[in-house]
Design a protein around this motif. Structure first.
Motif, PDB file in Angstrom:
ATOM      1  N   ALA A 153      -8.365  20.625  -9.662  1.00 14.16           N
ATOM      2  CA  ALA A 153      -7.736  21.948  -9.663  1.00 14.16           C
ATOM      3  C   ALA A 153      -7.342  22.282  -8.232  1.00 14.16           C
ATOM      4  CB  ALA A 153      -8.684  23.012 -10.216  1.00 14.16           C
ATOM      5  N   ARG A 154      -6.247  23.011  -8.098  1.00  8.80           N
ATOM      6  CA  ARG A 154      -5.805  23.383  -6.752  1.00  8.80           C
ATOM      7  C   ARG A 154      -5.060  24.705  -6.793  1.00  8.80           C
ATOM      8  NH1 ARG A 154      -1.907  18.748  -6.962  1.00  8.80           N
ATOM      9  NH2 ARG A 154      -3.298  17.743  -5.457  1.00  8.80           N
TER      10      ARG A 154
ATOM     11  N   ASP B 120      -8.793  23.361  -2.904  1.00  7.66           N
ATOM     12  CA  ASP B 120      -8.861  22.176  -3.760  1.00  7.66           C
ATOM     13  C   ASP B 120     -10.262  22.083  -4.363  1.00  7.66           C
ATOM     14  OD1 ASP B 120      -6.258  21.179  -3.115  1.00  7.66           O
ATOM     15  OD2 ASP B 120      -7.066  20.310  -1.267  1.00  7.66           O
TER      16      ASP B 120
ATOM     17  N   LEU C  41     -13.279  26.055 -15.243  1.00  9.07           N
ATOM     18  CA  LEU C  41     -12.646  24.797 -14.855  1.00  9.07           C
ATOM     19  C   LEU C  41     -12.696  23.826 -16.026  1.00  9.07           C
ATOM     20  CD1 LEU C  41     -14.208  24.311 -11.301  1.00  9.07           C
ATOM     21  CD2 LEU C  41     -11.851  24.997 -11.819  1.00  9.07           C
TER      22      LEU C  41
ATOM     23  N   LEU D  32      -5.030  29.076 -10.130  1.00  8.87           N
ATOM     24  CA  LEU D  32      -5.326  27.649 -10.087  1.00  8.87           C
ATOM     25  C   LEU D  32      -4.342  26.847 -10.914  1.00  8.87           C
ATOM     26  CD1 LEU D  32      -9.199  27.172 -10.501  1.00  8.87           C
ATOM     27  CD2 LEU D  32      -7.823  26.695  -8.459  1.00  8.87           C
ATOM     28  N   GLU D  33      -3.963  25.701 -10.383  1.00  4.95           N
ATOM     29  CA  GLU D  33      -3.280  24.683 -11.169  1.00  4.95           C
ATOM     30  C   GLU D  33      -4.339  23.692 -11.621  1.00  4.95           C
ATOM     31  OE1 GLU D  33      -0.013  21.064 -10.689  1.00  4.95           O
ATOM     32  OE2 GLU D  33      -0.642  22.218  -8.928  1.00  4.95           O
ATOM     33  N   LEU D  34      -4.577  23.610 -12.943  1.00  7.32           N
ATOM     34  CA  LEU D  34      -5.585  22.710 -13.487  1.00  7.32           C
ATOM     35  C   LEU D  34      -4.937  21.364 -13.734  1.00  7.32           C
ATOM     36  CD1 LEU D  34      -7.379  25.107 -16.003  1.00  7.32           C
ATOM     37  CD2 LEU D  34      -8.043  24.542 -13.666  1.00  7.32           C
ATOM     38  N   LEU D  35      -5.548  20.328 -13.198  1.00  8.82           N
ATOM     39  CA  LEU D  35      -5.003  18.978 -13.308  1.00  8.82           C
ATOM     40  C   LEU D  35      -5.788  18.175 -14.335  1.00  8.82           C
ATOM     41  CD1 LEU D  35      -4.596  18.351  -9.480  1.00  8.82           C
ATOM     42  CD2 LEU D  35      -2.935  19.316 -11.084  1.00  8.82           C
TER      43      LEU D  35
ATOM     44  N   THR E 296      -8.281  15.759 -16.145  1.00  6.50           N
ATOM     45  CA  THR E 296      -9.637  15.342 -15.773  1.00  6.50           C
ATOM     46  C   THR E 296      -9.931  13.907 -16.160  1.00  6.50           C
ATOM     47  OG1 THR E 296     -10.519  16.196 -17.862  1.00  6.50           O
ATOM     48  CG2 THR E 296     -10.525  17.680 -15.967  1.00  6.50           C
TER      49      THR E 296
END
Length: 212
Positions: free
Chosen positions: A5-6, A11, A188, A206-209, A211
């Motif tokens: 997440a960022r 970060d 998250l 947040l931009e959740l990326l 996992t």
């Protein structure tokens, strides 16, 4: 290890430490080496080395410094922080062999991760932890762990540590009052086996990326 997440200036990294430490041990301080040597279990010793070395390597990335030259201290309530790091903040949480570490500039941060299948008496803990407004969202195990992570992250962001009365803090909404200080918390995405949350002292998007 990877960023999950960022946001601008922030970060959240995920890494595992159930592996042989290999060459990571050379970046540890003398105190960390001494602590590692006191573990009776080789598995626990290796996990400690990997965990602390990985945090050093990541911190060094932000500080443009050799990992062995990264130093830490504790704040007034025991929260670890970086020395000579300007406005860079960090916070670490781990369970089993999975860890999260958040780095942020100019903003206090707290992170928490818990295993959903952890051996916890949710009903007994609920009486000690849950605010009335949290009862509905913590009725089952995953919901309780979600609340627990959100509350722990908020406490860690403020640096106050544990409160005498955890039921006085409600994380049912994303804006939380912790002993008179406002923090902002969000969940998250870390996979089905874990619950996790991030708290900050100002709102962040947040931009959740991925996992996986």
């Amino acid at each position: 290890m990877k960023v999950i997440a960022r946001a601008p200036g922030l970060d959240v990294w995920r890494f595992t430490f159930a592996e042989a430490p290999g060459e990571l041990a050379h970046v540890l301080s003398a105190d960390e080496h001494a602590t590692a040597a006191r573990f009776a279990s080789p598995a626990h010793r290796d996990a400690y080395i990997v965990q602390h070395a990985t945090v050093r390597v990541l911190a060094a990335h932000y500080l443009d410094r050799d990992p062995a030259r990264v130093t830490f201290e504790r704040g007034p309530h025991g929260k670890p922080r970086l020395c000579d790091a300007g406005d860079l903040e960090l916070n670490l949480s781990h369970c089993d062999d999975v860890a999260l570490v958040a780095f942020a500039r100019g903003i206090a941060v707290g992170v928490d991760i818990e295993r959903v299948a952890a051996d916890l008496d949710v009903r007994a803990l609920g009486r000690l932890v849950l605010a009335p407004s949290e009862a509905a969202i913590a009725a089952e195990r995953r919901g309780f762990l979600r609340v627990w992570c959100r509350k722990e992250a908020c406490l860690k962001a403020t640096g106050v540590g544990l409160l005498d009365d955890l039921t006085s803090v409600s994380v049912a909404s994303d804006r939380v009052d912790v002993a008179g200080e406002v923090v902002h918390v969000q969940d998250l995405a870390v996979g089905a086996a874990h619950a996790a949350a991030l708290a900050t002292t100002r709102p962040v998007v947040l931009e959740l990326l991925a996992t996986s």
